[in-house]
Motif scaffolding. Structure first.
Motif: not given
Length: 90
Positions: A16-24, A26-28
């Motif tokens: 899996c690859r997950c994206r969030s705008p910054s550490p901690g 929201r998962i986008t």
């Protein structure tokens, strides 16, 4: 906004690859670039993977319900996703 980091992890059978705008943050987005295929797996995963991704975006964590009939995919997905989230927080 700076480029979004992509965290990758392969565990069990579902990377899996997950994206969030910054550490901690929201998962986008969650990308599942490969998963078990062939035979009945194609049918199962065509239903299971979108459901798991949708549940993840709603829950904002790897704590999502297993998809009935897709035990291996669900377990591999949630394990890999949790590892990717842990790496993003590190």
């Amino acid at each position: 906004m700076a480029p979004t980091p992509v965290r990758r992890c392969r565990t069990h059978t579902v990377p899996c690859r997950c994206r969030s705008p910054s550490p901690g943050g929201r998962i986008t987005a969650v990308n599942v670039p490969q998963y078990p295929s062939g035979g009945r797996s194609d049918e199962i995963n065509a239903r299971a993977v979108p459901t798991l991704v949708s549940e993840t975006l709603g829950a904002q964590s790897a704590r999502v319900d297993m998809v009935s009939g897709a035990t291996f995919t669900s377990e591999g997905y949630t394990t890999s996703l949790q590892n990717a989230l842990d790496q993003a927080r590190a």
